[in-house]
Design an enzyme around this catalytic site. Sequence first.
Site, PDB file in Angstrom:
ATOM      1  N   ASN A 182      11.936  39.066  57.855  1.00 12.29           N
ATOM      2  CA  ASN A 182      12.025  39.276  59.311  1.00 12.29           C
ATOM      3  C   ASN A 182      10.954  40.305  59.671  1.00 12.29           C
ATOM      4  OD1 ASN A 182      12.716  40.022  61.913  1.00 12.29           O
ATOM      5  ND2 ASN A 182      14.669  40.973  61.348  1.00 12.29           N
ATOM      6  N   LYS A 185      10.097  41.343  62.564  1.00 10.98           N
ATOM      7  CA  LYS A 185      10.431  42.162  63.752  1.00 10.98           C
ATOM      8  C   LYS A 185       9.232  42.228  64.703  1.00 10.98           C
ATOM      9  CE  LYS A 185      13.895  44.450  60.981  1.00 10.98           C
ATOM     10  NZ  LYS A 185      14.664  45.639  60.669  1.00 10.98           N
ATOM     11  N   HIS A 225      21.101  39.854  65.128  1.00 11.58           N
ATOM     12  CA  HIS A 225      20.614  40.963  64.295  1.00 11.58           C
ATOM     13  C   HIS A 225      21.135  42.281  64.870  1.00 11.58           C
ATOM     14  CE1 HIS A 225      17.911  43.883  62.481  1.00 11.58           C
ATOM     15  NE2 HIS A 225      17.738  43.000  61.517  1.00 11.58           N
ATOM     16  N   GLU A 263      19.784  45.009  65.414  1.00 15.32           N
ATOM     17  CA  GLU A 263      18.922  45.622  66.443  1.00 15.32           C
ATOM     18  C   GLU A 263      19.138  44.955  67.804  1.00 15.32           C
ATOM     19  OE1 GLU A 263      15.292  45.293  64.183  1.00 15.32           O
ATOM     20  OE2 GLU A 263      16.075  46.831  62.829  1.00 15.32           O
ATOM     21  N   GLU A 284      24.452  42.598  56.706  1.00 15.51           N
ATOM     22  CA  GLU A 284      23.486  43.685  56.800  1.00 15.51           C
ATOM     23  C   GLU A 284      24.183  44.945  57.292  1.00 15.51           C
ATOM     24  OE1 GLU A 284      19.241  42.091  57.222  1.00 15.51           O
ATOM     25  OE2 GLU A 284      20.071  42.133  59.232  1.00 15.51           O
ATOM     26  N   GLY A 337      16.470  49.633  57.261  1.00 14.34           N
ATOM     27  CA  GLY A 337      15.304  50.470  57.526  1.00 14.34           C
ATOM     28  C   GLY A 337      15.498  51.928  57.134  1.00 14.34           C
ATOM     29  N   SER A 371      17.247  47.358  53.386  1.00 11.96           N
ATOM     30  CA  SER A 371      16.406  48.054  52.406  1.00 11.96           C
ATOM     31  C   SER A 371      16.267  47.307  51.072  1.00 11.96           C
ATOM     32  CB  SER A 371      16.909  49.484  52.187  1.00 11.96           C
ATOM     33  OG  SER A 371      16.826  50.216  53.408  1.00 11.96           O
TER      34      SER A 371
END
Length: 254
Positions: free
Chosen positions: A12, A14, A99, A101, A171, A177, A216
């Site tokens: 991904n 992003k 996701h 985010e 996730e 991240g 990660s």
Amino acid sequence: MMEQRKPLIAGNWKMHKTRSQSVQTAERIKKLTGAVKDIDIMIAPPFTALSDTAAVLQDSSNIALGAQNMHWLADGAYTGEISPVMLADAGCQYVIIGHSERRHLFAETNAQVNLKMASALNNKLIPILCIGETEQEREAGNTKILLDKQLQKGLQDVFLGDPKKLVIAYEPVWAIGTGKTASDKQAQEAHAFIRERLTAIFGNIAAAIRILYGGSVKPENAAELMAMPDIDGALIGGASLDADSFSRIVHYQR
Ligand code: PGA
């Protein structure tokens, strides 16, 4: 493993990479992983780079193109949105839905995720449904309650004929991240629970649904995560931006 699940290694990107950077990265990934046949590979560039990247992948049998988000309707007056029809037309086979985010920075709700899931499947896109708890939810002991809720609501009334057409990505938000990875045992525990809930929703075909781990993932930790019985692949952010590190994850068995 009762049911054979082909691993999926998904990148991904992003909000990274221009068209030319995406093409360059995709070309290098193709060169480094073109011979891999026992693993499915997906890359999700930003919308603007989808068509150019699709052209690079056109003759590739093992690398598929994915999008990072979509609206659930085919068209309409929705400024700034992209429809599943447009994604399929641009060459996408996969789409990432929900996701963290999107959920946390753009206030996407489980109800919207649910509309997107049904629409992706109706439009012959394979949705990768992302779920995962925050650090506070984990510390409060609410991980399973949260995962169950995201699955129940996100998949409500979703018809699934072929279990290969749905992918779930676990996730944990605290691992995205941050450089903090869930341990292989923590991840396996969550994945086994997710499969149990998927079985309650879809019946025995849930044994064939792929559940990816994300948060990660790097070349250094991919093999131990992938060794877990219910981990069927990875969704990778940071380490997917560099073709060499992404390809090393694809080659995790070697
Ligand atoms: P990360 O991102 O690999 O950079 O932690 C994972 C993701 O957001 O899918």
